[in-house]
Write a protein that holds these residues in place. Sequence first.
Motif, PDB file in Angstrom:
ATOM      1  N   CYS A  16      -9.906   7.224   1.481  1.00 12.28           N
ATOM      2  CA  CYS A  16      -9.136   6.677   2.134  1.00 12.28           C
ATOM      3  C   CYS A  16      -9.079   5.180   2.015  1.00 12.28           C
ATOM      4  O   CYS A  16      -8.584   4.348   2.723  1.00 12.28           O
ATOM      5  N   ALA A  17      -9.407   4.897   0.500  1.00  8.62           N
ATOM      6  CA  ALA A  17      -9.311   3.270   0.109  1.00  8.62           C
ATOM      7  C   ALA A  17      -7.863   2.922   0.130  1.00  8.62           C
ATOM      8  O   ALA A  17      -6.801   3.698  -0.201  1.00  8.62           O
ATOM      9  N   THR A  18      -7.659   1.769   0.196  1.00  3.78           N
ATOM     10  CA  THR A  18      -6.383   0.837   0.113  1.00  3.78           C
ATOM     11  C   THR A  18      -6.799  -0.538  -0.451  1.00  3.78           C
ATOM     12  O   THR A  18      -7.807  -0.965  -0.120  1.00  3.78           O
ATOM     13  N   PRO A  19      -5.952  -1.177  -1.259  1.00  3.14           N
ATOM     14  CA  PRO A  19      -5.032  -0.467  -2.173  1.00  3.14           C
ATOM     15  C   PRO A  19      -4.815   0.147  -3.381  1.00  3.14           C
ATOM     16  O   PRO A  19      -4.366   0.763  -4.057  1.00  3.14           O
ATOM     17  N   HIS A  20      -6.458   0.193  -3.589  1.00  2.00           N
ATOM     18  CA  HIS A  20      -6.638   1.242  -4.842  1.00  2.00           C
ATOM     19  C   HIS A  20      -8.210   1.755  -4.467  1.00  2.00           C
ATOM     20  O   HIS A  20      -8.736   1.473  -3.765  1.00  2.00           O
ATOM     21  N   ALA A  21      -8.321   2.867  -5.364  1.00  3.70           N
ATOM     22  CA  ALA A  21      -9.610   3.523  -5.333  1.00  3.70           C
ATOM     23  C   ALA A  21     -10.609   2.794  -5.770  1.00  3.70           C
ATOM     24  O   ALA A  21     -10.736   1.591  -6.416  1.00  3.70           O
ATOM     25  N   THR A  22     -11.968   3.047  -4.930  1.00  8.08           N
ATOM     26  CA  THR A  22     -12.990   2.074  -5.489  1.00  8.08           C
ATOM     27  C   THR A  22     -14.066   3.129  -5.954  1.00  8.08           C
ATOM     28  O   THR A  22     -14.032   4.285  -6.206  1.00  8.08           O
ATOM     29  N   VAL A  23     -15.395   2.512  -6.111  1.00  4.22           N
ATOM     30  CA  VAL A  23     -16.476   3.317  -6.874  1.00  4.22           C
ATOM     31  C   VAL A  23     -17.110   4.344  -5.981  1.00  4.22           C
ATOM     32  O   VAL A  23     -16.907   5.699  -6.572  1.00  4.22           O
ATOM     33  N   ASP A  24     -16.828   4.330  -4.729  1.00  2.12           N
ATOM     34  CA  ASP A  24     -17.363   5.324  -3.898  1.00  2.12           C
ATOM     35  C   ASP A  24     -16.260   5.876  -2.830  1.00  2.12           C
ATOM     36  O   ASP A  24     -16.465   6.648  -2.201  1.00  2.12           O
ATOM     37  N   ASN A  25     -15.070   5.443  -3.054  1.00  2.37           N
ATOM     38  CA  ASN A  25     -13.969   5.712  -2.150  1.00  2.37           C
ATOM     39  C   ASN A  25     -12.547   5.932  -2.817  1.00  2.37           C
ATOM     40  O   ASN A  25     -12.019   4.881  -3.353  1.00  2.37           O
ATOM     41  N   PRO A  26     -11.998   7.202  -2.959  1.00  2.00           N
ATOM     42  CA  PRO A  26     -10.751   7.480  -3.475  1.00  2.00           C
ATOM     43  C   PRO A  26      -9.627   6.760  -2.793  1.00  2.00           C
ATOM     44  O   PRO A  26      -9.950   6.666  -1.658  1.00  2.00           O
ATOM     45  N   CYS A  27      -8.576   7.172  -3.201  1.00  2.01           N
ATOM     46  CA  CYS A  27      -7.423   6.712  -2.087  1.00  2.01           C
ATOM     47  C   CYS A  27      -7.127   7.535  -0.999  1.00  2.01           C
ATOM     48  O   CYS A  27      -7.774   8.615  -1.005  1.00  2.01           O
ATOM     49  N   SER A  28      -6.244   7.671  -0.483  1.00  2.00           N
ATOM     50  CA  SER A  28      -5.793   8.509   0.709  1.00  2.00           C
ATOM     51  C   SER A  28      -5.646   9.873   0.315  1.00  2.00           C
ATOM     52  O   SER A  28      -4.785  10.081  -0.382  1.00  2.00           O
ATOM     53  N   GLY A  29      -6.469  10.768   1.091  1.00  2.00           N
ATOM     54  CA  GLY A  29      -6.441  12.221   0.733  1.00  2.00           C
ATOM     55  C   GLY A  29      -7.236  13.091   1.670  1.00  2.00           C
ATOM     56  O   GLY A  29      -8.550  12.621   1.959  1.00  2.00           O
ATOM     57  N   TYR A  30      -6.863  14.004   2.261  1.00  2.00           N
ATOM     58  CA  TYR A  30      -7.638  14.852   3.397  1.00  2.00           C
ATOM     59  C   TYR A  30      -7.448  16.343   2.810  1.00  2.00           C
ATOM     60  O   TYR A  30      -6.284  16.798   2.408  1.00  2.00           O
ATOM     61  N   LEU A  31      -8.330  17.241   3.048  1.00  2.00           N
ATOM     62  CA  LEU A  31      -8.233  18.669   3.279  1.00  2.00           C
ATOM     63  C   LEU A  31      -8.373  19.161   4.714  1.00  2.00           C
ATOM     64  O   LEU A  31      -9.283  18.803   5.335  1.00  2.00           O
ATOM     65  N   VAL A  32      -7.221  19.626   5.063  1.00  2.00           N
ATOM     66  CA  VAL A  32      -7.074  20.314   6.516  1.00  2.00           C
ATOM     67  C   VAL A  32      -7.187  21.716   6.396  1.00  2.00           C
ATOM     68  O   VAL A  32      -6.283  22.607   5.635  1.00  2.00           O
TER      69      VAL A  32
END
Length: 265
Positions: free
Chosen positions: A13-29
């Motif tokens: 859920c990171a913004t505006p870029h991915a961090t070491v522990d957090n990719p950018c926005s994405g979810y599995l429903v």
Amino acid sequence: MTSALLHLTVLGCATPHATVDNPCSGYLVSDGNTRLWVDAGSGTLAQLQRYVRLDEVDAIWISHLHADHSADLLTAYYAVLFANTAFDAPIPLYGPPGTADRLAHFLTNTATRSPVESAFAVHELHDGHRARVGGLTLTTRAVEHGIPAFALRVDAGGRSLVYSGDTAPCANLTRLAEGCDALLCEAESDRVPAEGPQVHHTPEDTGDTAGAAGAGRLLVTHVGPTLTPEDAVRRASARFHGPVDYAVPGTTFSIAQPGSRVTSP
């Protein structure tokens, strides 16, 4: 993944870029049988594979075409066409108008257009768009983000989850979220901009939207770099008096059992 009516797994859920522990926005429903990949920000394809293979995904839904919500469609294209996995058919892809051409423009390296449609069966979203994906009913509404952008409601087995995408507070989002069991809502902005249009929620806005919609619980996500998740949850909780959690990457929330949470690997 445990069996229940509806689950939300936070890939990032990171913004505006991915961090070491957090990719950018994405979810599995998932409802246990159907798997929907919602937003495909940078780094989310790798995390998705902790839970399902790409050929097990029933559809992909993209809120808007900013890279922190869509960039991993490019890597997914290569995975579909060139990895050692056989796909029975292109993956249904629901995205804003122009999604296919945007992907093709980036991926094309010769005079021949890249065969985006060989990887994805693209369906363009519009305000009020509805689709059925396995056991999930998807309802889309246009929201206010300065570019074509959409929010999503997923209904399954009598439960409902609403995802804001990126947006300023707006009537379409509030109406879409009316009576939902869980609202996954962004809180990117520390404050309302002094100049120019508002295109994100503040934490207070997030709480207000959840309250106005009568949501059962609030999941705060996409917290901007000038905020901490703890601050965002605290500020949202001051305006919404139901359960409030942060969408911690790697966490699976059960929508079927309000208040429950299972930490996934």
